[in-house]
Design a protein around this motif. Structure first.
Motif, PDB file in Angstrom:
ATOM      1  N   UNK A   8     -41.743   1.083  37.331  1.00  0.00           N
ATOM      2  CA  UNK A   8     -42.807   1.819  38.021  1.00  0.00           C
ATOM      3  C   UNK A   8     -44.087   1.772  37.188  1.00  0.00           C
ATOM      4  N   UNK A   9     -45.243   1.987  37.802  1.00  0.00           N
ATOM      5  CA  UNK A   9     -46.523   1.859  37.088  1.00  0.00           C
ATOM      6  C   UNK A   9     -46.627   2.692  35.807  1.00  0.00           C
ATOM      7  N   UNK A  10     -46.065   3.905  35.794  1.00  0.00           N
ATOM      8  CA  UNK A  10     -46.170   4.720  34.584  1.00  0.00           C
ATOM      9  C   UNK A  10     -45.382   4.113  33.430  1.00  0.00           C
ATOM     10  N   UNK A  11     -44.236   3.488  33.717  1.00  0.00           N
ATOM     11  CA  UNK A  11     -43.472   2.833  32.657  1.00  0.00           C
ATOM     12  C   UNK A  11     -44.165   1.560  32.176  1.00  0.00           C
ATOM     13  N   UNK A  12     -44.791   0.826  33.102  1.00  0.00           N
ATOM     14  CA  UNK A  12     -45.553  -0.365  32.708  1.00  0.00           C
ATOM     15  C   UNK A  12     -46.671   0.052  31.755  1.00  0.00           C
ATOM     16  N   UNK A  13     -47.325   1.161  32.074  1.00  0.00           N
ATOM     17  CA  UNK A  13     -48.408   1.653  31.220  1.00  0.00           C
ATOM     18  C   UNK A  13     -47.885   2.039  29.834  1.00  0.00           C
ATOM     19  N   UNK A  14     -46.745   2.725  29.777  1.00  0.00           N
ATOM     20  CA  UNK A  14     -46.149   3.109  28.487  1.00  0.00           C
ATOM     21  C   UNK A  14     -45.743   1.878  27.690  1.00  0.00           C
ATOM     22  N   UNK A  15     -45.105   0.923  28.365  1.00  0.00           N
ATOM     23  CA  UNK A  15     -44.671  -0.295  27.687  1.00  0.00           C
ATOM     24  C   UNK A  15     -45.865  -1.092  27.175  1.00  0.00           C
ATOM     25  N   UNK A  16     -46.912  -1.184  27.975  1.00  0.00           N
ATOM     26  CA  UNK A  16     -48.128  -1.887  27.558  1.00  0.00           C
ATOM     27  C   UNK A  16     -48.712  -1.235  26.305  1.00  0.00           C
ATOM     28  N   UNK A  17     -48.760   0.087  26.286  1.00  0.00           N
ATOM     29  CA  UNK A  17     -49.293   0.806  25.115  1.00  0.00           C
ATOM     30  C   UNK A  17     -48.435   0.549  23.886  1.00  0.00           C
ATOM     31  N   UNK A  18     -47.118   0.538  24.049  1.00  0.00           N
ATOM     32  CA  UNK A  18     -46.230   0.285  22.910  1.00  0.00           C
ATOM     33  C   UNK A  18     -46.363  -1.149  22.400  1.00  0.00           C
ATOM     34  N   UNK A  19     -46.500  -2.105  23.323  1.00  0.00           N
ATOM     35  CA  UNK A  19     -46.681  -3.497  22.893  1.00  0.00           C
ATOM     36  C   UNK A  19     -48.017  -3.666  22.175  1.00  0.00           C
ATOM     37  N   UNK A  20     -49.036  -2.956  22.638  1.00  0.00           N
ATOM     38  CA  UNK A  20     -50.331  -3.001  21.952  1.00  0.00           C
ATOM     39  C   UNK A  20     -50.206  -2.398  20.558  1.00  0.00           C
TER      40      UNK A  20
ATOM     41  N   UNK B 262     -39.482   1.959  14.553  1.00  0.00           N
ATOM     42  CA  UNK B 262     -39.993   3.102  15.308  1.00  0.00           C
ATOM     43  C   UNK B 262     -40.561   2.658  16.662  1.00  0.00           C
ATOM     44  N   UNK B 263     -41.343   1.596  16.648  1.00  0.00           N
ATOM     45  CA  UNK B 263     -41.923   1.100  17.897  1.00  0.00           C
ATOM     46  C   UNK B 263     -40.839   0.527  18.808  1.00  0.00           C
TER      47      UNK B 263
ATOM     48  N   UNK C  79     -39.867   1.510  22.620  1.00  0.00           N
ATOM     49  CA  UNK C  79     -39.761   0.550  23.726  1.00  0.00           C
ATOM     50  C   UNK C  79     -38.405   0.698  24.416  1.00  0.00           C
ATOM     51  N   UNK C  80     -37.335   0.816  23.607  1.00  0.00           N
ATOM     52  CA  UNK C  80     -35.999   0.996  24.195  1.00  0.00           C
ATOM     53  C   UNK C  80     -35.921   2.279  25.013  1.00  0.00           C
ATOM     54  N   UNK C  81     -36.612   3.326  24.574  1.00  0.00           N
ATOM     55  CA  UNK C  81     -36.613   4.588  25.322  1.00  0.00           C
ATOM     56  C   UNK C  81     -37.278   4.407  26.687  1.00  0.00           C
ATOM     57  N   UNK C  82     -38.234   3.499  26.785  1.00  0.00           N
ATOM     58  CA  UNK C  82     -38.945   3.271  28.049  1.00  0.00           C
ATOM     59  C   UNK C  82     -38.171   2.327  28.959  1.00  0.00           C
ATOM     60  N   UNK C  83     -37.614   1.236  28.405  1.00  0.00           N
ATOM     61  CA  UNK C  83     -37.000   0.211  29.269  1.00  0.00           C
ATOM     62  C   UNK C  83     -35.492   0.046  29.074  1.00  0.00           C
ATOM     63  N   UNK C  84     -34.896   0.775  28.155  1.00  0.00           N
ATOM     64  CA  UNK C  84     -33.459   0.684  27.940  1.00  0.00           C
ATOM     65  C   UNK C  84     -33.069  -0.535  27.116  1.00  0.00           C
ATOM     66  N   UNK C  85     -31.807  -0.563  26.726  1.00  0.00           N
ATOM     67  CA  UNK C  85     -31.307  -1.663  25.889  1.00  0.00           C
ATOM     68  C   UNK C  85     -31.328  -2.999  26.622  1.00  0.00           C
ATOM     69  N   UNK C  86     -30.960  -2.990  27.907  1.00  0.00           N
ATOM     70  CA  UNK C  86     -30.962  -4.237  28.679  1.00  0.00           C
ATOM     71  C   UNK C  86     -32.392  -4.755  28.847  1.00  0.00           C
ATOM     72  N   UNK C  87     -33.328  -3.856  29.128  1.00  0.00           N
ATOM     73  CA  UNK C  87     -34.727  -4.256  29.242  1.00  0.00           C
ATOM     74  C   UNK C  87     -35.261  -4.778  27.922  1.00  0.00           C
ATOM     75  N   UNK C  88     -34.837  -4.158  26.816  1.00  0.00           N
ATOM     76  CA  UNK C  88     -35.271  -4.620  25.495  1.00  0.00           C
ATOM     77  C   UNK C  88     -34.733  -6.021  25.211  1.00  0.00           C
ATOM     78  N   UNK C  89     -33.497  -6.284  25.647  1.00  0.00           N
ATOM     79  CA  UNK C  89     -32.929  -7.633  25.485  1.00  0.00           C
ATOM     80  C   UNK C  89     -33.744  -8.644  26.288  1.00  0.00           C
TER      81      UNK C  89
END
Length: 189
Positions: free
Chosen positions: A49-61, A98-99, A103-113
């Protein structure tokens, strides 16, 4: 001015410029736009969802600026990377963990993989994206599924990266297709 004094003046001026809120805001927008462009396919595949994309984008930045932050923290703590490489490596590892946990908290272990696989195949994705763009104007464009298959084929046949070169490749990693800039047939000199 020339010499050491001129360099120090330039470095001070650059630091002052970088501390201005409007410059930081502009750089942040530019960085987020680059991440969104680089990771668009992954974001689509993760179906976030858009809010998770925003969180993930911020973490990747944040992850992309980690080394600068660690250098600053090391300097503040009196840790010299040349004199105490183990302490410096620990600071880097702690910051990255830490980062990555965020990221795992936002997208889970499978998403992190999926993210890890995506980043490991960025050089191949760059090549395939350019091919996909060039074929988009033809009667037989490359579909998203074909592009992903091609990425996986290229990745499976690419030389393995060593642990010293592992990690996300730079944004410009990849092979340039077509003639070199300037249209000449040989290397640019």
């Amino acid at each position: 001015g020339r010499g050491r004094g001129g360099f120090e003046q330039q470095a001070t001026a650059i630091r002052e410029l970088m501390n201005k809120p409007e410059v930081q805001a502009m750089l942040s927008l530019q960085q987020k736009a680059g991440i969104e462009a680089r990771y668009a396919t992954l974001f689509k595949n993760l179906n976030l969802p858009p809010d998770q994309v925003e969180k993930l984008t911020a973490l990747l930045a944040e992850r992309s600026t980690t080394m600068q932050d660690v250098m600053s923290a090391a300097r503040d703590q009196g840790v010299n990377p040349r004199e105490n490489p183990d302490a410096f490596r620990k600071l880097v590892a702690d910051a990255q963990n830490e980062i990555n946990n965020g990221i795992k908290a936002v997208i889970g272990d499978q998403g992190f993989a999926q993210l890890s696989n995506y980043e490991q195949t960025l050089p191949q994705r760059n090549v395939v994206n350019e091919l996909q763009q060039r074929l988009s104007y033809t009667s037989s464009p490359l579909t998203a599924a074909q592009a992903e298959q091609m990425v996986q084929i290229l990745a499976s046949t690419a030389p393995q990266r060593t642990t010293s070169t592992a990690g996300p490749p730079p944004p410009d990693a990849g092979v340039r297709m077509g003639p070199p800039p300037g249209g000449r047939g040989g290397p640019d000199v």
